[in-house]
Design a protein around this motif. Sequence first.
Motif, PDB file in Angstrom:
ATOM      1  N   ILE A 197      -8.752  19.598  34.021  1.00 22.80           N
ATOM      2  CA  ILE A 197      -7.877  18.549  34.562  1.00 22.80           C
ATOM      3  C   ILE A 197      -8.592  17.789  35.675  1.00 22.80           C
ATOM      4  N   GLU A 198      -9.373  18.501  36.489  1.00 21.67           N
ATOM      5  CA  GLU A 198     -10.161  17.825  37.526  1.00 21.67           C
ATOM      6  C   GLU A 198     -11.115  16.817  36.900  1.00 21.67           C
ATOM      7  N   HIS A 199     -11.717  17.209  35.799  1.00 18.43           N
ATOM      8  CA  HIS A 199     -12.629  16.299  35.105  1.00 18.43           C
ATOM      9  C   HIS A 199     -11.880  15.084  34.579  1.00 18.43           C
ATOM     10  N   LEU A 200     -10.695  15.312  34.007  1.00 14.08           N
ATOM     11  CA  LEU A 200      -9.893  14.202  33.505  1.00 14.08           C
ATOM     12  C   LEU A 200      -9.454  13.274  34.639  1.00 14.08           C
ATOM     13  N   GLU A 201      -9.142  13.876  35.797  1.00 12.08           N
ATOM     14  CA  GLU A 201      -8.761  13.077  36.963  1.00 12.08           C
ATOM     15  C   GLU A 201      -9.930  12.204  37.417  1.00 12.08           C
ATOM     16  N   SER A 202     -11.105  12.802  37.482  1.00 15.43           N
ATOM     17  CA  SER A 202     -12.286  12.054  37.899  1.00 15.43           C
ATOM     18  C   SER A 202     -12.586  10.927  36.918  1.00 15.43           C
ATOM     19  N   GLN A 203     -12.460  11.217  35.628  1.00 17.32           N
ATOM     20  CA  GLN A 203     -12.728  10.198  34.617  1.00 17.32           C
ATOM     21  C   GLN A 203     -11.705   9.074  34.678  1.00 17.32           C
ATOM     22  N   ALA A 204     -10.441   9.441  34.941  1.00 23.10           N
ATOM     23  CA  ALA A 204      -9.384   8.429  35.033  1.00 23.10           C
ATOM     24  C   ALA A 204      -9.625   7.503  36.216  1.00 23.10           C
ATOM     25  N   LEU A 205     -10.064   8.057  37.347  1.00 22.11           N
ATOM     26  CA  LEU A 205     -10.358   7.238  38.523  1.00 22.11           C
ATOM     27  C   LEU A 205     -11.546   6.328  38.262  1.00 22.11           C
ATOM     28  N   THR A 206     -12.598   6.885  37.657  1.00 21.77           N
ATOM     29  CA  THR A 206     -13.785   6.089  37.347  1.00 21.77           C
ATOM     30  C   THR A 206     -13.441   4.946  36.408  1.00 21.77           C
ATOM     31  N   ASP A 207     -12.661   5.238  35.363  1.00 20.55           N
ATOM     32  CA  ASP A 207     -12.273   4.193  34.417  1.00 20.55           C
ATOM     33  C   ASP A 207     -11.427   3.123  35.093  1.00 20.55           C
ATOM     34  N   PHE A 208     -10.525   3.553  35.982  1.00 18.30           N
ATOM     35  CA  PHE A 208      -9.655   2.595  36.657  1.00 18.30           C
ATOM     36  C   PHE A 208     -10.467   1.624  37.509  1.00 18.30           C
ATOM     37  N   ILE A 209     -11.427   2.156  38.253  1.00 20.76           N
ATOM     38  CA  ILE A 209     -12.245   1.309  39.122  1.00 20.76           C
ATOM     39  C   ILE A 209     -13.196   0.438  38.305  1.00 20.76           C
ATOM     40  N   ASP A 210     -13.908   1.062  37.368  1.00 17.40           N
ATOM     41  CA  ASP A 210     -14.923   0.330  36.613  1.00 17.40           C
ATOM     42  C   ASP A 210     -14.317  -0.748  35.717  1.00 17.40           C
ATOM     43  N   LYS A 211     -13.182  -0.446  35.093  1.00 16.08           N
ATOM     44  CA  LYS A 211     -12.619  -1.375  34.112  1.00 16.08           C
ATOM     45  C   LYS A 211     -11.744  -2.461  34.728  1.00 16.08           C
ATOM     46  N   THR A 212     -11.329  -2.265  35.965  1.00 12.82           N
ATOM     47  CA  THR A 212     -10.583  -3.338  36.640  1.00 12.82           C
ATOM     48  C   THR A 212     -11.506  -4.234  37.470  1.00 12.82           C
ATOM     49  N   GLU A 213     -12.694  -3.762  37.783  1.00 11.16           N
ATOM     50  CA  GLU A 213     -13.617  -4.557  38.594  1.00 11.16           C
ATOM     51  C   GLU A 213     -13.958  -5.903  37.960  1.00 11.16           C
ATOM     52  N   PRO A 214     -14.151  -5.992  36.632  1.00  9.82           N
ATOM     53  CA  PRO A 214     -14.421  -7.301  36.038  1.00  9.82           C
ATOM     54  C   PRO A 214     -13.261  -8.293  36.188  1.00  9.82           C
ATOM     55  N   LEU A 215     -12.103  -7.813  36.600  1.00  8.31           N
ATOM     56  CA  LEU A 215     -10.940  -8.689  36.777  1.00  8.31           C
ATOM     57  C   LEU A 215     -10.812  -9.188  38.212  1.00  8.31           C
ATOM     58  N   TRP A 216     -11.758  -8.844  39.075  1.00 10.65           N
ATOM     59  CA  TRP A 216     -11.667  -9.259  40.476  1.00 10.65           C
ATOM     60  C   TRP A 216     -11.519 -10.780  40.607  1.00 10.65           C
ATOM     61  N   ALA A 217     -12.244 -11.527  39.787  1.00  7.39           N
ATOM     62  CA  ALA A 217     -12.181 -12.987  39.885  1.00  7.39           C
ATOM     63  C   ALA A 217     -10.765 -13.493  39.643  1.00  7.39           C
ATOM     64  N   ASP A 218     -10.039 -12.813  38.751  1.00  7.88           N
ATOM     65  CA  ASP A 218      -8.654 -13.189  38.486  1.00  7.88           C
ATOM     66  C   ASP A 218      -7.729 -12.651  39.570  1.00  7.88           C
ATOM     67  N   LEU A 219      -7.947 -11.421  39.982  1.00 15.65           N
ATOM     68  CA  LEU A 219      -7.076 -10.797  40.980  1.00 15.65           C
ATOM     69  C   LEU A 219      -7.170 -11.497  42.329  1.00 15.65           C
ATOM     70  N   TYR A 220      -8.372 -11.928  42.699  1.00 16.22           N
ATOM     71  CA  TYR A 220      -8.550 -12.629  43.978  1.00 16.22           C
ATOM     72  C   TYR A 220      -8.275 -14.124  43.879  1.00 16.22           C
ATOM     73  N   GLY A 221      -8.094 -14.609  42.648  1.00 11.06           N
ATOM     74  CA  GLY A 221      -7.816 -16.029  42.464  1.00 11.06           C
ATOM     75  C   GLY A 221      -9.018 -16.924  42.601  1.00 11.06           C
ATOM     76  N   TRP A 222     -10.225 -16.373  42.394  1.00 11.59           N
ATOM     77  CA  TRP A 222     -11.436 -17.171  42.552  1.00 11.59           C
ATOM     78  C   TRP A 222     -11.598 -18.225  41.467  1.00 11.59           C
ATOM     79  N   ARG A 223     -11.030 -17.988  40.313  1.00  7.48           N
ATOM     80  CA  ARG A 223     -11.202 -18.945  39.227  1.00  7.48           C
ATOM     81  C   ARG A 223     -10.416 -20.234  39.468  1.00  7.48           C
ATOM     82  N   THR A 224      -9.380 -20.151  40.265  1.00  9.97           N
ATOM     83  CA  THR A 224      -8.519 -21.307  40.488  1.00  9.97           C
ATOM     84  C   THR A 224      -8.744 -21.958  41.836  1.00  9.97           C
ATOM     85  N   ASN A 225      -9.492 -21.247  42.764  1.00 12.49           N
ATOM     86  CA  ASN A 225      -9.702 -21.774  44.117  1.00 12.49           C
ATOM     87  C   ASN A 225     -10.995 -22.585  44.159  1.00 12.49           C
TER      88      ASN A 225
END
Length: 211
Positions: A183-211
Amino acid sequence: MSKNASPVNGGAMPSAVLTISNLTDEQTGRLNRDVYQALVRREALRTFGSTAPRYLRQAAKLYRDHVAQQLTAWRQRHGLAVSTSLVSAYGRPQEGCAPFNLLRRKTMTSLNDARLALSASVSPDDRLPTFAEVTGFDAASAWARLTPEQQTFVGELAVRFAVVGGRLNYQHDDFTITESREIEHLESQALTDFIDKTEPLWADLYGWRTN
């Protein structure tokens, strides 16, 4: 040509080669965007073997201070005003000199201005958020900027991390050591996936594409 200097786009050698000294245009003092982006991409490939957005951001950290230093040096060469400071570990400021914290503030303002100019000149997918953007981040507004598909994607990652990652925070005496480790391994993998896979969305989350 030295081994550290190479064409920006391959082929014939352009006027700007890939060296730190060519990060700024000597005529205008502005950022050579092509050189900057090419240096960042080369560093990402050399260090991480990939030019994915998260690796470009990591590589960009190496060159941001170089850009600020090059802009400051250009102003000095052309006789323009540059804030500087003399750091002394002991003693009081000499008569006629401002306190160290004031001098330091002026210097850092100059460098921060350079970093802000740099952020505005790079593409949204290659940007890194500033201190002000991170500390002033509005999650509700950021969520509203995402498409329904992006919201579903981020939501599933968040739910997985919250549910799987939170399990060991509660009573789990009935788990064997092996089960807890899994379960610790699954937790670590879930955190890594959450950070790595949402990072490409920073431009949308911060609104850089529209500013």
